[in-house]
Design an enzyme around this catalytic site. Sequence first.
Site, PDB file in Angstrom:
ATOM      1  N   ARG A   1       0.856  -1.178   0.000  1.00  0.00           N
ATOM      2  CA  ARG A   1       0.000   0.000   0.000  1.00  0.00           C
ATOM      3  C   ARG A   1       0.891   1.226   0.000  1.00  0.00           C
ATOM      4  O   ARG A   1       2.115   1.119   0.143  1.00  0.00           O
ATOM      5  CB  ARG A   1      -1.010   0.009   1.152  1.00  0.00           C
ATOM      6  CG  ARG A   1      -0.716  -0.763   2.394  1.00  0.00           C
ATOM      7  CD  ARG A   1       0.402  -0.249   3.211  1.00  0.00           C
ATOM      8  NE  ARG A   1       0.232   1.155   3.530  1.00  0.00           N
ATOM      9  CZ  ARG A   1       1.210   1.969   3.837  1.00  0.00           C
ATOM     10  NH1 ARG A   1       2.456   1.512   3.888  1.00  0.00           N
ATOM     11  NH2 ARG A   1       0.992   3.233   4.104  1.00  0.00           N
ATOM     12  N   GLY A   2       0.266   2.389  -0.163  1.00  0.00           N
ATOM     13  CA  GLY A   2       1.021   3.621  -0.326  1.00  0.00           C
ATOM     14  C   GLY A   2       1.109   3.891  -1.815  1.00  0.00           C
ATOM     15  O   GLY A   2       1.499   3.020  -2.596  1.00  0.00           O
TER      16      GLY A   2
ATOM     17  N   ASP B   1      -2.591  10.313  -1.665  1.00  0.00           N
ATOM     18  CA  ASP B   1      -2.913   9.350  -2.711  1.00  0.00           C
ATOM     19  C   ASP B   1      -3.240  10.035  -4.026  1.00  0.00           C
ATOM     20  O   ASP B   1      -3.206   9.423  -5.090  1.00  0.00           O
ATOM     21  CB  ASP B   1      -4.104   8.495  -2.283  1.00  0.00           C
ATOM     22  CG  ASP B   1      -3.714   7.609  -1.111  1.00  0.00           C
ATOM     23  OD1 ASP B   1      -3.689   8.115   0.026  1.00  0.00           O
ATOM     24  OD2 ASP B   1      -3.380   6.439  -1.351  1.00  0.00           O
TER      25      ASP B   1
ATOM     26  N   ASN C   1      -6.131  11.915   0.929  1.00  0.00           N
ATOM     27  CA  ASN C   1      -5.217  11.081   1.709  1.00  0.00           C
ATOM     28  C   ASN C   1      -6.053  10.284   2.694  1.00  0.00           C
ATOM     29  O   ASN C   1      -7.265  10.477   2.802  1.00  0.00           O
ATOM     30  CB  ASN C   1      -4.163  11.961   2.417  1.00  0.00           C
ATOM     31  CG  ASN C   1      -3.039  11.152   3.026  1.00  0.00           C
ATOM     32  OD1 ASN C   1      -2.559  10.198   2.413  1.00  0.00           O
ATOM     33  ND2 ASN C   1      -2.618  11.487   4.234  1.00  0.00           N
ATOM     34  N   LYS C   2      -5.411   9.412   3.407  1.00  0.00           N
ATOM     35  CA  LYS C   2      -6.067   8.533   4.367  1.00  0.00           C
ATOM     36  C   LYS C   2      -7.102   9.264   5.215  1.00  0.00           C
ATOM     37  O   LYS C   2      -6.907  10.402   5.627  1.00  0.00           O
ATOM     38  CB  LYS C   2      -4.985   7.951   5.288  1.00  0.00           C
ATOM     39  CG  LYS C   2      -5.456   6.925   6.291  1.00  0.00           C
ATOM     40  CD  LYS C   2      -6.082   5.725   5.636  1.00  0.00           C
ATOM     41  CE  LYS C   2      -5.150   5.091   4.645  1.00  0.00           C
ATOM     42  NZ  LYS C   2      -5.836   4.233   3.671  1.00  0.00           N
TER      43      LYS C   2
END
Lengths: 342, 342
Positions: free
Chosen positions: B47-48, B237, B246-247
């Site tokens: 992930r990332g 992201d 983003n998260k």
Amino acid sequence: MIPSIEWLEEEKKVKMIDQTILPHELKFLEFGDYRDVANSITVMNIRGAPAIGAAAAMGMALATIEYKELPKDKFLEKMDEAADYMKAARPTASNLFWAVNRIMKIVKNSSGTPPEISEEVIEEAQLVAQEDVNVNKSLGKHGAKILDDGDTVLTHCNAGSLATVQYGTALAPVRAAIEQGKNISVIADETRPRLQGARLTAYECQYDNIPVNVIADNSAGLLMRLGKIDKVIVGTDRVSSDAVFNKIGTYHVALAAKDNDIPFYVACPTSTLSLEDTVDDVEIEQRDPSEVGRILGKVQAVPEGVKCLNYAFDITPFRLVTGIITEDGIFTPEEMLKKYKQ
Amino acid sequence: MIPSIEWLEEEKKVKMIDQTILPHELKFLEFGDYRDVANSITVMNIRGAPAIGAAAAMGMALATIEYKELPKDKFLEKMDEAADYMKAARPTASNLFWAVNRIMKIVKNSSGTPPEISEEVIEEAQLVAQEDVNVNKSLGKHGAKILDDGDTVLTHCNAGSLATVQYGTALAPVRAAIEQGKNISVIADETRPRLQGARLTAYECQYDNIPVNVIADNSAGLLMRLGKIDKVIVGTDRVSSDAVFNKIGTYHVALAAKDNDIPFYVACPTSTLSLEDTVDDVEIEQRDPSEVGRILGKVQAVPEGVKCLNYAFDITPFRLVTGIITEDGIFTPEEMLKKYKQ
């Protein structure tokens, strides 16, 4: 709605739900020693400002029973010790101090014998509990006015029936609005690290047929942006003359509400007001870091050897608060200060 | 620093760290089928954004190996299918699309035979990975300028070495500043629901001797108020022309930073820019609700029968962003648009 705490008159005991094992098991604890009641506050078998107040009062009643055969001067001395012991159980909870002081006023002002004082205190402790229910119902009736049919209410932590003797503070307006026939649903922040929202708010909503969804605390802001939250109502552990102290994470919710023009209300029985304090007078309790690193004591999330920080309470300045709901009505912070601050 | 992903030239396989079982076990996965690589992106073995880009490129290289014996028209048809399959693995990750499109450009523009194209693609996939390392080091060098000796940096989720091929994006400035001899420590938001901060950021900081503390996401705002956080750096992201994706939880951090006058930076390799999009073009991925209700698949937090909502990404508007750090420098959102938007 199950009462979170009760005085058992025949057994002279305090009976409470063990909230640390909810939602998986509904188990009751019974205590005959005030030290055990203090400990139950520390380890959070019982939590929530008003419930802690009732527990402290009942714990003090147990202390009077323990010491009532002593001579009066010795009795008073022991009661002072018990008061100090009880107050040390949870430093941020202003209701704890309020309840212990209320009991100690009777202990000190009564002209009766220790056994007579003990009877008075037992009665007073039960009155504290009954008053809490009455106050919450009144708070709920006022708070229901802000809720429209179809509203979804976000709440953080648990300020429901389980946080009080019964009926709740933040959930009181929801209960009252539903009793009035409105369709109201709840979104519960899970409330890390101890997950009171995921465990307790979800449990009591499900128990009482209030529609509820649980979210990670991180998603409140996005849900507001997506139009899925209409109002926020949270409880509080202490309201000073400039800020609301409540479970860690409350400040984030308040910021997100402000940024999305969503009303942010604090449900606060007047017994939780601590208006002689300012934000600088209150030290934020730090709890065991393993509450963060080892989730619910079961899952190690953080690598061994990495430290965690665990501040338990948050500071939400009045500028982020739309209204404070008490048993007397709904007030802006300014109106509230005008009404209650001497 | 262990690379999160590698191309094994001899075996013609993709090797990656299984990040779902960190921090408890460091285990490597090897895949020879592009579908397995796509699946590893979906289930978050890897992930990332940048790491996903490298994985997608290497996965496409595996597809060329699988189909290289087919006639060219059939080969191209199958590669189109593989591209669609790969892109569906994680809809919010713009690097996934970027990497697959980069590979497909070679596939479509090459005049070679399928085996020749396969060789070209294998080389390109390794180049994608190497470029990521170079880009991150450059980003780190620029980002280190904002960090002063003694600073504590809050980061959310994991945008470290594990989120990239190596070196990290949000953690790149921290690594670079430390290489320059500055004392820098990290506070890692645990990042519910999947706890990438508690598990991965904490793991890689500990692994590389970067001082780190983990906190419940709820406490970032209080720690800022208490003066315990100097700068915020997060990864992303996708950056559209008006917001940072983003998260989930990033928006709360940005609001708290703004309210406390703490600089909020986004580390963003230019491959993550998606400036033709606006906030309305991006659908927020909803993941399995059990990620919220059943923590790390192990502890049931929510009562059985209670539903959870699980939005994976957050929208942070540019007005909350102090600066965007790319491999070219540090820019305000306006400067960034001027430089990169056609």
